[in-house]
Design a protein around this motif. Structure first.
Motif, PDB file in Angstrom:
ATOM      1  N   MET A 147       0.817  -1.194   0.000  1.00  0.00           N
ATOM      2  CA  MET A 147       0.000   0.000   0.000  1.00  0.00           C
ATOM      3  C   MET A 147       0.865   1.265   0.000  1.00  0.00           C
ATOM      4  O   MET A 147       0.578   2.231  -0.696  1.00  0.00           O
ATOM      5  N   TRP A 148       1.940   1.237   0.769  1.00  0.00           N
ATOM      6  CA  TRP A 148       2.808   2.409   0.816  1.00  0.00           C
ATOM      7  C   TRP A 148       3.582   2.586  -0.485  1.00  0.00           C
ATOM      8  O   TRP A 148       3.982   3.696  -0.839  1.00  0.00           O
ATOM      9  N   ASN A 149       3.802   1.492  -1.204  1.00  0.00           N
ATOM     10  CA  ASN A 149       4.497   1.546  -2.486  1.00  0.00           C
ATOM     11  C   ASN A 149       3.512   1.356  -3.636  1.00  0.00           C
ATOM     12  O   ASN A 149       3.768   0.588  -4.567  1.00  0.00           O
ATOM     13  N   TRP A 150       2.408   2.072  -3.579  1.00  0.00           N
ATOM     14  CA  TRP A 150       1.362   1.963  -4.598  1.00  0.00           C
ATOM     15  C   TRP A 150       1.876   2.326  -5.984  1.00  0.00           C
ATOM     16  O   TRP A 150       1.320   1.909  -6.998  1.00  0.00           O
ATOM     17  N   ASN A 151       2.955   3.108  -6.061  1.00  0.00           N
ATOM     18  CA  ASN A 151       3.426   3.582  -7.361  1.00  0.00           C
ATOM     19  C   ASN A 151       4.626   2.793  -7.879  1.00  0.00           C
ATOM     20  O   ASN A 151       5.294   3.230  -8.805  1.00  0.00           O
ATOM     21  N   GLY A 152       4.886   1.622  -7.294  1.00  0.00           N
ATOM     22  CA  GLY A 152       6.042   0.837  -7.705  1.00  0.00           C
ATOM     23  C   GLY A 152       5.703  -0.517  -8.287  1.00  0.00           C
ATOM     24  O   GLY A 152       6.555  -1.413  -8.318  1.00  0.00           O
ATOM     25  N   LEU A 153       4.479  -0.681  -8.801  1.00  0.00           N
ATOM     26  CA  LEU A 153       4.053  -1.972  -9.330  1.00  0.00           C
ATOM     27  C   LEU A 153       4.512  -2.073 -10.789  1.00  0.00           C
ATOM     28  O   LEU A 153       3.766  -1.800 -11.720  1.00  0.00           O
ATOM     29  N   LEU A 154       5.755  -2.470 -10.974  1.00  0.00           N
ATOM     30  CA  LEU A 154       6.390  -2.403 -12.287  1.00  0.00           C
ATOM     31  C   LEU A 154       7.368  -3.554 -12.480  1.00  0.00           C
ATOM     32  O   LEU A 154       7.753  -4.241 -11.536  1.00  0.00           O
ATOM     33  N   ARG A 155       7.764  -3.730 -13.724  1.00  0.00           N
ATOM     34  CA  ARG A 155       8.832  -4.652 -14.083  1.00  0.00           C
ATOM     35  C   ARG A 155       9.783  -3.944 -15.036  1.00  0.00           C
ATOM     36  O   ARG A 155       9.347  -3.159 -15.880  1.00  0.00           O
ATOM     37  N   ASP A 156      11.062  -4.236 -14.914  1.00  0.00           N
ATOM     38  CA  ASP A 156      12.069  -3.676 -15.812  1.00  0.00           C
ATOM     39  C   ASP A 156      12.493  -4.711 -16.845  1.00  0.00           C
ATOM     40  O   ASP A 156      12.542  -5.908 -16.563  1.00  0.00           O
ATOM     41  N   GLY A 157      12.816  -4.211 -18.048  1.00  0.00           N
ATOM     42  CA  GLY A 157      13.443  -5.046 -19.054  1.00  0.00           C
ATOM     43  C   GLY A 157      12.583  -6.153 -19.625  1.00  0.00           C
ATOM     44  O   GLY A 157      13.117  -7.198 -20.016  1.00  0.00           O
ATOM     45  N   ASP A 202      12.993   0.908 -20.420  1.00  0.00           N
ATOM     46  CA  ASP A 202      12.113  -0.251 -20.583  1.00  0.00           C
ATOM     47  C   ASP A 202      11.539  -0.639 -19.228  1.00  0.00           C
ATOM     48  O   ASP A 202      12.016  -1.545 -18.548  1.00  0.00           O
ATOM     49  N   GLN A 203      10.483   0.078 -18.854  1.00  0.00           N
ATOM     50  CA  GLN A 203       9.834  -0.111 -17.554  1.00  0.00           C
ATOM     51  C   GLN A 203       8.330  -0.137 -17.786  1.00  0.00           C
ATOM     52  O   GLN A 203       7.772   0.817 -18.335  1.00  0.00           O
ATOM     53  N   SER A 204       7.698  -1.237 -17.404  1.00  0.00           N
ATOM     54  CA  SER A 204       6.267  -1.395 -17.646  1.00  0.00           C
ATOM     55  C   SER A 204       5.527  -1.561 -16.327  1.00  0.00           C
ATOM     56  O   SER A 204       5.989  -2.251 -15.416  1.00  0.00           O
ATOM     57  N   TYR A 205       4.353  -0.924 -16.257  1.00  0.00           N
ATOM     58  CA  TYR A 205       3.516  -0.906 -15.057  1.00  0.00           C
ATOM     59  C   TYR A 205       2.215  -1.647 -15.349  1.00  0.00           C
ATOM     60  O   TYR A 205       1.674  -1.553 -16.449  1.00  0.00           O
TER      61      TYR A 205
END
Length: 220
Positions: free
Chosen positions: A78-88, A207-210
């Motif tokens: 919840m605190w990292n709501w803006n970090g739901l991502l994958r790189d590469g 190359d970062q996708s959310y």
């Protein structure tokens, strides 16, 4: 008496330590902020928006049971709501994010967001079949594109985990400029009731996708 005082002191210190740890997480998260779908809110952003300022309220368990189970599983989600991502990922989204793990971005970040994949009564915002979505891009990453999928009629988010075969691509927009808030239109005809809107935001800076699941209730 001394033993009781020591126990009380340790409890107070433990509580302070927990709060400081959460504050540190929020501070670090803000410094490395990315973004999310904020309206209609994605599952993780909605939980943060509703409960971040009241996270100790026991009413969450009854009023918002899916956020409660997610909070219990890993409050850092919840605190990292803006970090739901994958790189590469290189555009190979279905390989990176297997069926049943779409809402957690393929169990990214060591499974931090895994509770978002759980079916159940997620809070859903009422929308018409043509509606506006908003990307909260608070790091000004911009977008090469945003792909928007909506579940097919008959899918039940309260009992089923989301898979790629449950989705229909309805909108693709982009490229989009860097901006703290970016609205765009979505049209999903022929649907009624509770559905999941699934977005893939391909950021422009690298190359970062959310990946975000948003629960809506199509009112017709």
């Amino acid at each position: 008496m001394r033993l009781s005082l020591r126990r009380t002191t340790w409890r107070v210190l433990a509580g302070v330590a927990a709060v400081l740890a959460l504050m540190t997480t929020v501070s670090t998260n803000s410094a490395q902020a990315h973004g999310a779908i904020s309206d209609p809110p994605s599952r993780v952003y909605g939980c943060y928006e509703r409960w971040a300022g009241d996270w100790q309220n026991p009413a969450m368990a009854q009023e918002d049971p899916m956020c409660y189970q997610a909070w219990q599983a890993d409050p850092n989600a919840m605190w990292n709501w803006n970090g739901l991502l994958r790189d590469g990922v290189g555009g190979n989204y279905q390989a990176a994010v297997p069926d049943g793990t779409l809402c957690s971005g393929g169990n990214t970040a060591g499974g931090r967001y895994a509770a978002l994949d759980e079916p159940g009564p997620w809070q859903a915002k009422d929308v018409s079949n043509t509606f506006t979505m908003n990307l909260l891009d608070n790091s000004h990453h911009g977008a090469d594109f945003i792909r928007v999928y909506v579940t097919k009629q008959g899918f039940d988010p309260t009992t089923q985990r989301l898979g790629w075969g449950d989705l229909e691509l309805v909108t693709e927009v982009g490229p989009m400029p860097t901006s703290p808030t970016t609205p765009f239109q979505v049209s999903a005809p022929g649907r009624t009731g509770h559905h999941v809107v699934y977005t893939i935001w391909q950021a422009s800076h690298l190359d970062q996708s959310y990946y975000h699941c948003t629960d809506v209730n199509f009112t017709g």
